[in-house]
Scaffold this active site. Structure first.
Site, mmCIF file in Angstrom:
data_model
loop_
_atom_site.group_PDB
_atom_site.id
_atom_site.type_symbol
_atom_site.label_atom_id
_atom_site.label_comp_id
_atom_site.label_asym_id
_atom_site.label_seq_id
_atom_site.Cartn_x
_atom_site.Cartn_y
_atom_site.Cartn_z
ATOM 1 N N PRO A 226 0.822 -1.241 -0.160
ATOM 2 C CA PRO A 226 -0.103 0.013 0.037
ATOM 3 C C PRO A 226 0.729 1.313 -0.026
ATOM 4 O O PRO A 226 0.268 2.538 0.147
ATOM 5 C CB PRO A 226 -0.841 -0.207 1.306
ATOM 6 C CG PRO A 226 0.062 -0.918 2.053
ATOM 7 C CD PRO A 226 0.887 -1.992 1.520
ATOM 8 N N GLY A 227 2.376 1.308 -0.151
ATOM 9 C CA GLY A 227 3.031 2.469 -0.578
ATOM 10 C C GLY A 227 3.803 2.904 0.579
ATOM 11 O O GLY A 227 4.461 3.913 0.156
ATOM 12 N N ASP B 9 2.372 -2.691 -8.813
ATOM 13 C CA ASP B 9 1.552 -3.744 -7.936
ATOM 14 C C ASP B 9 0.500 -4.486 -8.759
ATOM 15 O O ASP B 9 0.006 -3.778 -9.848
ATOM 16 C CB ASP B 9 0.933 -3.240 -6.572
ATOM 17 C CG ASP B 9 0.925 -4.422 -5.591
ATOM 18 O OD1 ASP B 9 1.666 -4.195 -4.867
ATOM 19 O OD2 ASP B 9 -0.251 -4.858 -5.804
ATOM 20 N N ASP C 204 1.673 -7.183 -13.758
ATOM 21 C CA ASP C 204 2.068 -8.470 -12.957
ATOM 22 C C ASP C 204 3.809 -8.502 -13.356
ATOM 23 O O ASP C 204 4.018 -8.541 -14.316
ATOM 24 C CB ASP C 204 1.693 -9.645 -13.688
ATOM 25 C CG ASP C 204 2.113 -10.819 -13.108
ATOM 26 O OD1 ASP C 204 3.141 -10.956 -12.325
ATOM 27 O OD2 ASP C 204 1.587 -12.075 -13.276
ATOM 28 N N ASP D 233 10.755 -5.438 -2.307
ATOM 29 C CA ASP D 233 10.230 -5.987 -1.034
ATOM 30 C C ASP D 233 9.283 -7.043 -1.375
ATOM 31 O O ASP D 233 8.053 -6.835 -1.684
ATOM 32 C CB ASP D 233 9.469 -4.712 -0.365
ATOM 33 C CG ASP D 233 9.226 -5.380 1.194
ATOM 34 O OD1 ASP D 233 9.495 -6.581 1.363
ATOM 35 O OD2 ASP D 233 8.366 -4.582 1.979
ATOM 36 N N CYS E 235 9.832 -9.622 4.645
ATOM 37 C CA CYS E 235 9.703 -9.455 6.062
ATOM 38 C C CYS E 235 9.318 -10.736 6.680
ATOM 39 O O CYS E 235 8.605 -11.211 7.239
ATOM 40 C CB CYS E 235 8.520 -8.706 6.387
ATOM 41 S SG CYS E 235 7.160 -8.910 5.424
#
Length: 412
Positions: A236-237, A254, A280, A296, A349
């Site tokens: 979401p940025g 995205d 994509d 990420d 993460c």
């Protein structure tokens, strides 16, 4: 007959747990549907807190439940789930036993209410307590190996609220306005439980919510000075906002329209500019190469277990393998989109080596070591120049999410 006050929050918590256990959903995905008939912000937050504490301490709660039953309840029995909720409220949220009984036993209407009442009453009469740190599920402890004990210590409490400032030079100003702590320039840390939209600076776009660990990948790209950067899997940025604030011309790619809408809303609130692009990354081809790329990558998110303890029970070998394959494909494609001398930061993460260190084994790019002066106090780069954080670090300052981060360069 009127229902006891608070039962809607407990019923929502039960729905959340059911979504995790039966459908493998995340707490975030399940939250909207599970709390749709809960009106108050405080009750929604309570439902999330109950479910989270059950997931955080479930192994230890089950040991207590089994100590008070002649025959173990099935792992997926509704009575066991409700008992977990009852114990979590009493032992973790300091809810008086009578209130726990009044709001949770109605969830077993037509079921084994007497059994649940008996087990809970038996346990409240004993001198019991949860350990200092939650016991990890056996498969999780095995995966994390000798890091498990320290990580578990970092999971004992839900995390504080971290903010990233649009203008790091104003750190001391906003630290005073929000009565916050700061672990490095551009970062603020507040006590959890705040209603974010009511905090000073939110409406004005002065900051956004972002764990300090999640802010490190973009920081490692430095100042943009008008150069072009691609933020892959951007929505979401948060990282796109950082890059724009650091002076980069940002292309935010995205695959999800909904998540890109969130990104656009965040950029509008903060007053920064980017070029959102729905595509994509596995099939998209850029029209030009980039000075820098931030990947990420989609991952199992086990590093976010402090705030998303559902990952302790949803994630296993199959999900890790699937994510590792996707990450390998994304890293290979993104590596070909750099200009000579360009830099790519790869991050996940995740606490799984398959999603971090193992991904670099076949990379064609050169490692650019992370230095200590780029990091907050208490976090150090590895001997190989990569960075791995985990929830056991910086515990005295409120902890940090688990990330693997590597900075790579295309020499051309």
């Amino acid at each position: 007959m009127a229902q006891p006050t608070g039962i809607h929050a407990r019923r929502a918590a039960l729905r959340l747990l059911d979504a995790v256990f039966r459908r493998g959903e995340t707490l975030d995905v399940a939250f909207g549907a599970a709390t749709k008939d809960v009106r108050k912000f405080e009750d929604k937050a309570l439902a999330r807190a109950i479910a989270s504490e059950v997931l955080r301490w479930m192994v230890d709660l089950d040991v207590l439940i089994d100590s008070a039953t002649k025959k173990p309840l099935p792992a997926d029995a509704k009575a066991r789930t409700v008992l977990r909720m009852m114990l979590a409220q009493w032992l973790r949220l300091d809810t008086p036993p009578h209130a726990v009984i009044a709001t949770c036993l109605p969830l077993l209407a037509g079921g084994p209410r007497r059994l649940a009442h008996g087990v809970f009453s038996t346990l409240t009469k004993r001198d019991i307590a949860l350990p200092e740190a939650p016991t990890l599920p056996a498969d999780v402890a095995e995966r994390w190996g000798d890091r498990s004990a320290a990580i578990a210590q970092g999971l004992a409490e839900p995390p504080p609220l971290d903010l990233t400032l649009k203008d790091p030079s104003q750190t001391e100003v906003w630290k005073a306005k929000l009565a916050a702590d700061s672990l490095m320039p551009g970062h603020l840390r507040l006590a959890r439980g705040e209603n974010i939209e009511k905090l000073p600076g939110f409406a004005e776009g002065e900051w956004w919510v972002q764990d300090i660990a999640a802010s490190l990948p973009a920081r490692l790209l430095g100042e943009g000075e008008g150069r072009h950067v691609l933020d892959l899997c951007a929505a979401p940025g948060g990282k796109s906002l950082q890059l724009a604030a650091q002076g980069w011309q940002v292309t935010s790619l995205d695959i999800s329209k909904r998540r890109l809408d969130l990104l656009r809303a965040n950029f509008k609130r903060v007053g920064l500019k980017a070029s959102p692009l729905r595509a994509d990354a596995l099939t998209w081809e850029p029209k030009h190469r980039f000075d820098a790329i931030l990947l990420d990558a989609p991952c199992t998110a086990t590093g976010t277990a402090r705030r998303h303890p559902d990952v302790l029970h949803r994630i296993g070998a199959r999900q890790i393998e699937e994510m590792a394959e996707l990450q390998a494909a994304l890293l290979e494609r993104a590596s070909g989109w750099l200009k000579p001398g360009g830099v790519l930061v790869y991050a996940t993460c995740s606490l799984e080596r398959e999603e971090g260190e193992a991904r670099l084994a076949h990379s064609k790019l050169d490692l650019v070591p992370v230095s200590q002066d780029e990091l907050p106090e208490g976090i150090a780069p590895g001997a190989d120049g990569t960075l791995r954080t985990d929830p056991g670090m910086m515990a005295e300052n409120g902890g940090i999410d688990g990330f693997f981060i590597a900075r790579l360069a295309f020499r051309g």
